[in-house]
Enzyme design. Structure first.
Site, PDB file in Angstrom:
ATOM      1  N   SER A   1      27.991 -63.162 -19.994  1.00  0.00           N
ATOM      2  CA  SER A   1      28.342 -62.166 -20.999  1.00  0.00           C
ATOM      3  C   SER A   1      29.350 -61.175 -20.452  1.00  0.00           C
ATOM      4  CB  SER A   1      27.065 -61.422 -21.422  1.00  0.00           C
ATOM      5  OG  SER A   1      27.375 -60.246 -22.141  1.00  0.00           O
TER       6      SER A   1
ATOM      7  N   TYR B   1      20.009 -55.990 -20.064  1.00  0.00           N
ATOM      8  CA  TYR B   1      20.491 -57.309 -20.469  1.00  0.00           C
ATOM      9  C   TYR B   1      21.697 -57.719 -19.624  1.00  0.00           C
ATOM     10  CZ  TYR B   1      23.217 -60.715 -23.106  1.00  0.00           C
ATOM     11  OH  TYR B   1      23.971 -61.802 -23.456  1.00  0.00           O
TER      12      TYR B   1
ATOM     13  N   LYS C   1      22.242 -60.849 -16.643  1.00  0.00           N
ATOM     14  CA  LYS C   1      23.340 -61.816 -16.593  1.00  0.00           C
ATOM     15  C   LYS C   1      24.060 -61.735 -15.247  1.00  0.00           C
ATOM     16  CE  LYS C   1      23.083 -63.653 -20.757  1.00  0.00           C
ATOM     17  NZ  LYS C   1      22.820 -65.090 -20.965  1.00  0.00           N
TER      18      LYS C   1
END
Length: 354
Positions: free
Chosen positions: A134, A160, A164
């Site tokens: 991402s 989040y 990643k």
């Protein structure tokens, strides 16, 4: 000639289901695993509804297992049954705002699940993987547009994004320690849109975390107005700028990366984006122009973890993967609306497909 068998984790979700569709159309055999945390089963309770529709759209069959990546024994059983050659790894919790509220869930699910998958891959000597990363790994941009050389990790603004980044680092370490691994990290920006049929797309059952399905649900009357999170970003109209990419362009990028894996040793990274950014208000106006429907909206407080601008430099992917995003923002809006409208007319329960 028999095509390779691809193992797709999280293949029932939004990006995953569109990628499975493109893989099937390209002639690959596909085995999908999904815990159904971001998808629901069809009326028969077995295949996820999104994948049932993928089979209808392609006229081809796939193999599905409802297994969580934390279930290592379940994964090993799948690897025993199939001659898997490549892995495309989507499975993850994926909402920026939610990750700030339940960070432990994100670290446990995303990182521990990936480690479980990698251990099983190593055991069965499957060492070619594409990881769905991402743009959030870039954190607060030091310069724009963001290329693959931009620093990652140090300025991540939410759990989040950090999951990643940590997974990227795990994969890099593996590629250094074990030279036979071929790894591609795809950092993509903001996937939106839907298949042109309207049969699959992003249409969550609850309150959407992402902009385009929120706008679409307002357009078809399921919600009263779009909440614009923040008006104090350092952008021309005060709303955040993102690089929106059509989900089918993104899916095609995964197939392009798959072809590159055979020529890759070690770990490579590519941005998948359009290179153009739009503000939230620009997207709302584009949706209104594409559909002829006025979208009421109001401004509320900023979400934790949001940055002012994220915009890709996709030059490297165009050069080395022979890939470039083709579909316009108008098409993204039209297809997303088409999906939400079909869901509305299909009847009760169908809005769960995403």
């Amino acid at each position: 000639m028999c095509r390779a068998t691809i193992f797709v984790t999280g293949g029932a979700g939004f990006v995953g289901s569109h990628t499975v569709l493109v893989l099937l159309n390209a002639g690959y055999e596909v085995v999908v695993v999904d815990s159904l945390i971001n998808a629901v089963p069809d009326k028969d309770g077995f295949l996820p509804e999104s994948l049932r529709r993928v089979q209808e759209l392609t006229g081809k069959s796939l193999t599905f297992y409802k297994v969580d990546l934390l279930d290592k024994e379940g994964l090993e059983n799948i690897f025993c049954k199939h001659k898997l050659e490549y892995v495309i790894h989507f499975a993850a919790l994926k909402a920026v705002g939610e990750s700030c509220q339940i960070p432990l869930d994100y670290y446990h699910n995303n990182i521990s699940g990936t480690i479980s998958l990698l251990e099983v891959m190593k055991k069965f000597n499957v060492k070619k993987i594409i990881f769905s990363s991402s743009a959030t790994v870039y954190g607060v941009p030091q310069y724009l547009p963001l290329d693959e050389k931009h620093p990652v990790g140090t300025n991540c603004t939410n759990p989040y994004g950090r999951t990643k980044y940590f997974i990227e680092e795990i994969l890099r370490d593996i590629s250094v320690a074990e030279k036979r691994w071929s790894i591609i990290l795809l950092r993509y920006f903001n996937p939106v849109g839907a298949h042109e049929s309207g049969q699959i797309g992003e249409d969550p059952q609850g309150i959407p975390n992402n902009l385009m399905p929120y706008i679409s649900q307002v357009a078809v009357g399921r919600r009263c107005e779009v909440q614009v999170f923040g008006k104090d970003f350092r952008t021309p109209d005060g709303t955040g700028i993102r690089d929106y990419i059509h989900v089918l362009d993104l899916a095609e990028g995964h197939v392009a990366a798959l072809k590159k894996l055979d020529d890759t040793k070690g770990c490579m990274v590519y941005n998948l984006g359009t290179g153009k950014g739009q503000t939230v208000l620009e997207v709302i106006r584009a949706f209104e122009e594409a559909t002829g429907i006025k979208i009421p909206h109001c401004t509320v407080g900023r979400r934790a973890g949001d940055v002012d601008i994220l915009c890709a430099d996709p030059t490297l992917a165009e050069k080395e993967l022979s890939w470039k995003a083709k579909r316009s923002l108008v098409q993204m809006c039209q297809f997303n609306f088409h999906c939400s409208f079909k869901v509305l007319t299909l009847g009760d329960g169908s809005h769960k497909i995403h």
